[in-house]
Structure formats: C-alpha cells, structure tokens
Design an enzyme around this catalytic site. Sequence first.
Site, PDB file in Angstrom:
ATOM      1  N   HIS A  17       0.843  -1.204   0.000  1.00 53.64           N
ATOM      2  CA  HIS A  17       0.000   0.000   0.000  1.00 53.64           C
ATOM      3  C   HIS A  17       0.880   1.256   0.000  1.00 53.64           C
ATOM      4  O   HIS A  17       0.595   2.224  -0.709  1.00 53.64           O
ATOM      5  CB  HIS A  17      -0.877   0.056   1.255  1.00 53.64           C
ATOM      6  N   LYS A  41     -16.251  -7.284   5.974  1.00 52.44           N
ATOM      7  CA  LYS A  41     -15.184  -8.284   6.100  1.00 52.44           C
ATOM      8  C   LYS A  41     -14.807  -8.617   7.542  1.00 52.44           C
ATOM      9  O   LYS A  41     -13.923  -9.420   7.759  1.00 52.44           O
ATOM     10  CB  LYS A  41     -13.931  -7.776   5.390  1.00 52.44           C
ATOM     11  N   ARG A  90      -1.872  -6.011  -8.371  1.00 51.12           N
ATOM     12  CA  ARG A  90      -0.720  -6.865  -8.075  1.00 51.12           C
ATOM     13  C   ARG A  90      -0.474  -7.882  -9.176  1.00 51.12           C
ATOM     14  O   ARG A  90       0.647  -8.151  -9.557  1.00 51.12           O
ATOM     15  CB  ARG A  90      -0.938  -7.623  -6.762  1.00 51.12           C
ATOM     16  N   SER A 129      -2.750  -7.766   2.893  1.00 49.02           N
ATOM     17  CA  SER A 129      -2.997  -7.636   4.336  1.00 49.02           C
ATOM     18  C   SER A 129      -3.391  -8.991   4.918  1.00 49.02           C
ATOM     19  O   SER A 129      -3.013  -9.324   6.042  1.00 49.02           O
ATOM     20  CB  SER A 129      -4.130  -6.639   4.596  1.00 49.02           C
TER      21      SER A 129
HETATM   22  O1  PNS Z   1      -8.823  -3.043   0.202  1.00 51.66           O
HETATM   23  P1  PNS Z   1     -10.086  -3.548  -0.443  1.00 51.66           P
HETATM   24  O2  PNS Z   1     -10.922  -4.291   0.577  1.00 51.66           O
HETATM   25  O3  PNS Z   1      -9.819  -4.354  -1.680  1.00 51.66           O
HETATM   26  O4  PNS Z   1     -10.930  -2.241  -0.893  1.00 51.66           O
HETATM   27  C1  PNS Z   1     -12.210  -2.363  -1.476  1.00 51.66           C
HETATM   28  C2  PNS Z   1     -12.901  -0.985  -1.546  1.00 51.66           C
HETATM   29  C3  PNS Z   1     -12.909  -0.329  -0.186  1.00 51.66           C
HETATM   30  C4  PNS Z   1     -12.154  -0.091  -2.517  1.00 51.66           C
HETATM   31  C5  PNS Z   1     -14.343  -1.216  -2.090  1.00 51.66           C
HETATM   32  O5  PNS Z   1     -14.927  -2.257  -1.382  1.00 51.66           O
HETATM   33  C6  PNS Z   1     -15.205   0.028  -1.928  1.00 51.66           C
HETATM   34  O6  PNS Z   1     -15.007   1.025  -2.596  1.00 51.66           O
HETATM   35  N1  PNS Z   1     -16.175  -0.047  -0.984  1.00 51.66           N
HETATM   36  C7  PNS Z   1     -17.063   1.042  -0.661  1.00 51.66           C
HETATM   37  C8  PNS Z   1     -18.497   0.706  -1.061  1.00 51.66           C
HETATM   38  C9  PNS Z   1     -18.691   0.949  -2.546  1.00 51.66           C
HETATM   39  O7  PNS Z   1     -18.454   2.036  -3.055  1.00 51.66           O
HETATM   40  N2  PNS Z   1     -19.093  -0.113  -3.258  1.00 51.66           N
HETATM   41  C10 PNS Z   1     -19.289  -0.065  -4.688  1.00 51.66           C
HETATM   42  C11 PNS Z   1     -18.116  -0.665  -5.445  1.00 51.66           C
HETATM   43  S1  PNS Z   1     -17.724  -2.299  -4.900  1.00 51.66           S
END
Ligand code: PNS
Length: 160
Positions: A17, A41, A90, A129
């Site tokens: 990150h 999660k 990645r 993570s």
């Molecule tokens: O680190 P991650 O868990 O891969 O991040 C995922 C994240 C936070 C970018 C994604 O889940 C997100 O944007 N969540 C907020 C809710 C949202 O906007 N959902 C619509 C797209 S999935």
Amino acid sequence: MSKAIYPGSFDPVTYGHLDVIKRSASMFDEVIVGVLSNSAKNPLFSVEERKDMLEEAVKEFDNVSVIAFEGLLIDYMKMNNISVIVRGLRAVTDFEYELQIAQSNRKVSKDTIDTVFLTTGIDYAYLSSSIVREYASYGTDVREFVPDFVARRLQSKYKQ
Ligand code: PNS
C-alpha cells in the site's frame, strides 16, 4: 489542482500500500487515503486503529491525508469533489475484480469518476494484508511486510 483517493480496507497497511501511496503522491497534488469503515469483512483492526496506523505511515508525505468513509465510495467522492480513484494491481488475478468495480463506479457516477491503476512494485506483488495477518497470527516476524509499529500492533492484537 489534481486530487485522488486511494480507497481500501488497509487491515493493516502494508509496504505494498505504501508503495502505491508514495507513487500516487508524486503524480497528484493531493492524495486522500480512504479507509472503508463499514466493511462486511469483519476486520481485525477497528477503523480508528487502521486510520491511526496509516496516519503514522504517511506522515512524511505533505500532500497525503487519511480519512475514514462509510457507504458508497463515489458518494464520498462527489461530496468532496474528487474524481479520480487510485488502485494497485498486483497480478492478473486482481484485474477482473478491479475492472468490474472501476467500470461500475464509472457507470453509476455517470462518467464523472475514473480509476487509475498502478501496477504494484515487483517486490510487493505477492503481498496482501490477509497474508500478513495470517503470518502474524502464528507469531511470525512480519517486519519485512509492514512498518515496525504495525508489526507491533499485530503482535499485541494476536496476544489478546
Ligand atoms: O482493500 P479492499 O478491501 O480491496 O478495498 C475495497 C474498496 C474499499 C475499494 C471497495 O470495497 C469500496 O469502494 N467499498 C465502498 C463501497 C462501494 O463504493 N461499493 C461499490 C463498489 S464495490
């Protein structure tokens, strides 16, 4: 002024990150690291803990700040006048999921929001993570994956 958000769970922040943050900080005038607070999660660290660790990790960058957000990312972005999302890629395995999110965010935002992908440095291509949490849960030294203070927080979390 160019402004981007780098969203994620950051449970916890890793050197992967931080590599993306460092590179985005040199591309945009302002980078906001957005910690998702209502993750389904069941995170190991609370949103406050994840935000604290990120703030410590990015303090050397003048143009990087950390916020916690709830709900839809694009809603937060619209309210704060941000139109670019940064995500790290990645490997090919990340691509399908990331493409789907990027395209749906673009569609739902009526083409006002775009996603920029940074390919993760080769040194961090394997890192996540969840892998860090897994090793730390068995008492493995994870200081090559995360800053020392994060490794200590993991250690004390798993001692509890
Ligand atoms: O680190 P991650 O868990 O891969 O991040 C995922 C994240 C936070 C970018 C994604 O889940 C997100 O944007 N969540 C907020 C809710 C949202 O906007 N959902 C619509 C797209 S999935």
